[in-house]
Design a protein around this motif. Structure first.
Motif, PDB file in Angstrom:
ATOM      1  N   ALA A   1      -4.315  -0.030  -2.188  1.00  0.00           N
ATOM      2  CA  ALA A   1      -5.729  -0.240  -2.461  1.00  0.00           C
ATOM      3  C   ALA A   1      -6.343   0.997  -3.107  1.00  0.00           C
ATOM      4  N   ALA A   2      -7.139   0.768  -4.115  1.00  0.00           N
ATOM      5  CA  ALA A   2      -7.923   1.789  -4.811  1.00  0.00           C
ATOM      6  C   ALA A   2      -7.068   2.796  -5.593  1.00  0.00           C
ATOM      7  N   GLU A   3      -5.835   2.448  -5.953  1.00  0.00           N
ATOM      8  CA  GLU A   3      -5.033   3.351  -6.775  1.00  0.00           C
ATOM      9  C   GLU A   3      -5.546   3.419  -8.198  1.00  0.00           C
TER      10      GLU A   3
ATOM     11  N   ASN B   1       3.010 -10.528  -5.288  1.00  0.00           N
ATOM     12  CA  ASN B   1       1.751 -10.093  -5.876  1.00  0.00           C
ATOM     13  C   ASN B   1       1.812  -8.589  -6.098  1.00  0.00           C
TER      14      ASN B   1
ATOM     15  N   LYS C   1      -8.782 -11.241  -7.293  1.00  0.00           N
ATOM     16  CA  LYS C   1      -8.705 -10.688  -5.937  1.00  0.00           C
ATOM     17  C   LYS C   1      -7.776  -9.477  -5.888  1.00  0.00           C
ATOM     18  N   LEU C   2      -6.619  -9.592  -6.498  1.00  0.00           N
ATOM     19  CA  LEU C   2      -5.637  -8.512  -6.491  1.00  0.00           C
ATOM     20  C   LEU C   2      -6.122  -7.306  -7.288  1.00  0.00           C
TER      21      LEU C   2
ATOM     22  N   ALA D   1      -9.277  -6.516  -7.938  1.00  0.00           N
ATOM     23  CA  ALA D   1     -10.396  -5.903  -7.210  1.00  0.00           C
ATOM     24  C   ALA D   1      -9.894  -4.994  -6.091  1.00  0.00           C
ATOM     25  N   LYS D   2      -8.864  -5.437  -5.404  1.00  0.00           N
ATOM     26  CA  LYS D   2      -8.290  -4.614  -4.332  1.00  0.00           C
ATOM     27  C   LYS D   2      -7.700  -3.324  -4.905  1.00  0.00           C
ATOM     28  N   ALA D   3      -7.001  -3.433  -6.039  1.00  0.00           N
ATOM     29  CA  ALA D   3      -6.397  -2.245  -6.660  1.00  0.00           C
ATOM     30  C   ALA D   3      -7.457  -1.283  -7.175  1.00  0.00           C
TER      31      ALA D   3
ATOM     32  N   GLY E   1     -10.481  -1.054  -5.841  1.00  0.00           N
ATOM     33  CA  GLY E   1     -11.302  -0.614  -4.724  1.00  0.00           C
ATOM     34  C   GLY E   1     -12.735  -1.101  -4.829  1.00  0.00           C
TER      35      GLY E   1
ATOM     36  N   ALA F   1     -15.457  -4.848  -4.809  1.00  0.00           N
ATOM     37  CA  ALA F   1     -15.566  -6.224  -4.336  1.00  0.00           C
ATOM     38  C   ALA F   1     -15.150  -7.176  -5.450  1.00  0.00           C
ATOM     39  N   LYS F   2     -14.471  -8.265  -5.102  1.00  0.00           N
ATOM     40  CA  LYS F   2     -13.997  -9.180  -6.135  1.00  0.00           C
ATOM     41  C   LYS F   2     -15.142  -9.874  -6.848  1.00  0.00           C
TER      42      LYS F   2
END
Length: 84
Positions: free
Chosen positions: A3-5, A27, A55-56, A58-60, A62, A64-65
């Protein structure tokens, strides 16, 4: 990617181009030489793959989707998202 990379890409108004591979074995978001590649396990029907990519990604990033908006490539492997 954890997350957030890709948090350095999370600039408001930025357009993020990705190349999507649906029906992958897992994923994953990969930063390649030619841009971002996103692999999702879902099939590309009824917008399921687009939702999984958002979704994926947004997670990467950091974020909100809901902040990611698909602006080009709804039916293509090459997509462009804008971060609002």
């Amino acid at each position: 990617m954890a997350a957030a990379e890709l948090a350095h890409l999370a600039v408001s108004g930025a357009e993020i181009a990705v190349r999507v591979t649906p029906k992958a074995s897992r994923n994953l978001v990969v930063q390649a030489e030619d841009g971002l590649r996103v692999y999702v396990t879902v099939v590309p029907e009824d917008g399921k793959a687009n939702a999984a990519v958002a979704k994926l990604l947004a997670k990467a990033l950091g974020v909100a989707k809901g902040r990611l908006v698909l602006i080009r490539g709804a039916t293509s492997r090459d997509k462009v998202f804008r971060l609002d």
